[in-house]
Design an enzyme around this catalytic site. Structure first.
Site, mmCIF file in Angstrom:
data_model
loop_
_atom_site.group_PDB
_atom_site.id
_atom_site.type_symbol
_atom_site.label_atom_id
_atom_site.label_comp_id
_atom_site.label_asym_id
_atom_site.label_seq_id
_atom_site.Cartn_x
_atom_site.Cartn_y
_atom_site.Cartn_z
ATOM 1 C CB ALA A 105 45.575 38.399 32.458
ATOM 2 N N GLY B 81 45.535 40.554 37.964
ATOM 3 C CA GLY B 81 46.995 40.542 37.886
ATOM 4 C C GLY B 81 47.636 41.779 38.244
ATOM 5 C CD GLU C 258 47.063 37.645 40.867
ATOM 6 O OE1 GLU C 258 47.012 36.309 41.416
ATOM 7 O OE2 GLU C 258 47.128 37.863 39.780
ATOM 8 C CD GLU D 15 42.211 37.347 39.248
ATOM 9 O OE1 GLU D 15 43.653 37.741 39.132
ATOM 10 O OE2 GLU D 15 41.614 37.645 40.462
#
Length: 270
Positions: free
Chosen positions: A76, A121, A124, A144
């Site tokens: 992110a 992310g 991910e 995170e």
């Protein structure tokens, strides 16, 4: 690789098609100045690109790559996030979710080509793919909790499905980064290649996949995905439904005919 055509989605996502691999789409994360950090704009573009790919019946395999030399994706965009009010963060959440879901729900097989950093992310996005090819520079992880949040792009659900609950817990709770050799040993990535070879290896795998029946590929992916987490009996019913969806297809008739005639199949794709 011959001539390349490309379609841009917003400023940060590109879909490329290469001559000689017309049934393979390369989905490129292209925000190199930010190491492909996923901003709101990039998330929106990624969702749009995935929607276009999902609707393209000519795509038999997708390869997710990065235009940055030292990173796949660092997750992110925390600089953008830091500027958000609480209300703005809540409003942005569906956009972020749609990007990760877009990759996860692509109906054809998807191969990730990972080099350098694939964190948060970024990892991910790779986990949302079916197969992860990584080179020896790869560093992966879900850090995170070290910044006060949790993996929110599917990590808490996809990682344990890949490596088991206890290993996923250790990785998420410790927030540690895992280098390429250990990542391969733990099953965080599936294939390890020499530095700089991840994209070529992933595209080559995409080409091998795309030689097969497009109807069969999509049905097989559906059975694999829908069967996860079910008991065996229920999973076999999922498989049977997927089998029935292809058993009377043109691809099945062509595949059997080509096998018996000792020739390469020409898939009708229906």
């Amino acid at each position: 690789m011959g001539d390349t055509s490309e379609q841009r989605f917003g400023d940060f996502v590109v879909v490329r098609r290469h001559e000689g691999q017309e049934h393979v789409a390369e989905l490129v994360l292209d925000r190199p100045r930010a190491m492909n950090a996923v901003s709101t704009g990039m998330a929106r573009s990624l969702a749009d690109a995935c929607a276009a790919l999902g609707a393209d019946q000519g795509v038999r395999a997708t390869v997710l790559t990065s235009s940055h030399e030292r990173a796949f994706c660092v997750g992110a965009d925390l600089k953008e996030r830091n500027s958000f009010t609480d209300a703005e963060l809540v409003r942005q959440r569906p956009t972020a979710r749609a990007a990760y879901a877009g990759v996860l729900e692509l109906p054809m097989p998807v191969v990730a080509a990972v080099h350098g950093y694939a964190l948060g992310g970024g990892f991910e996005l790779a986990l949302a793919c079916d197969v992860i090819v990584a080179d020896r520079t790869a560093v992966v992880g879900l850090p995170e909790v070290s910044v006060g949040v949790i993996p929110g792009g599917g990590g808490t659900q996809l990682l344990p499905r890949r490596v088991g609950a206890a290993r996923a817990a250790e990785l998420v709770f410790s927030a540690r980064r895992v280098e390429a050799a250990e990542a391969r040993e733990l099953g965080l990535v599936d294939e390890l290649v020499d530095a700089g070879q991840d994209r070529d290896a992933a595209l080559a795998l995409g080409g091998r996949i795309a030689a097969n029946s497009p109807v069969g590929l999509r049905a097989a992916k559906r059975a694999l995905r829908l069967g996860q987490g079910l008991d065996l009996r229920a999973g076999l019913e999922v498989e049977d439904a997927a089998w029935r969806s292809v058993a009377f297809s043109g691809d099945r008739a062509e595949g059997v005919a080509a096998f018996n005639e000792k020739r390469k199949p020409s898939w009708p794709g229906e």
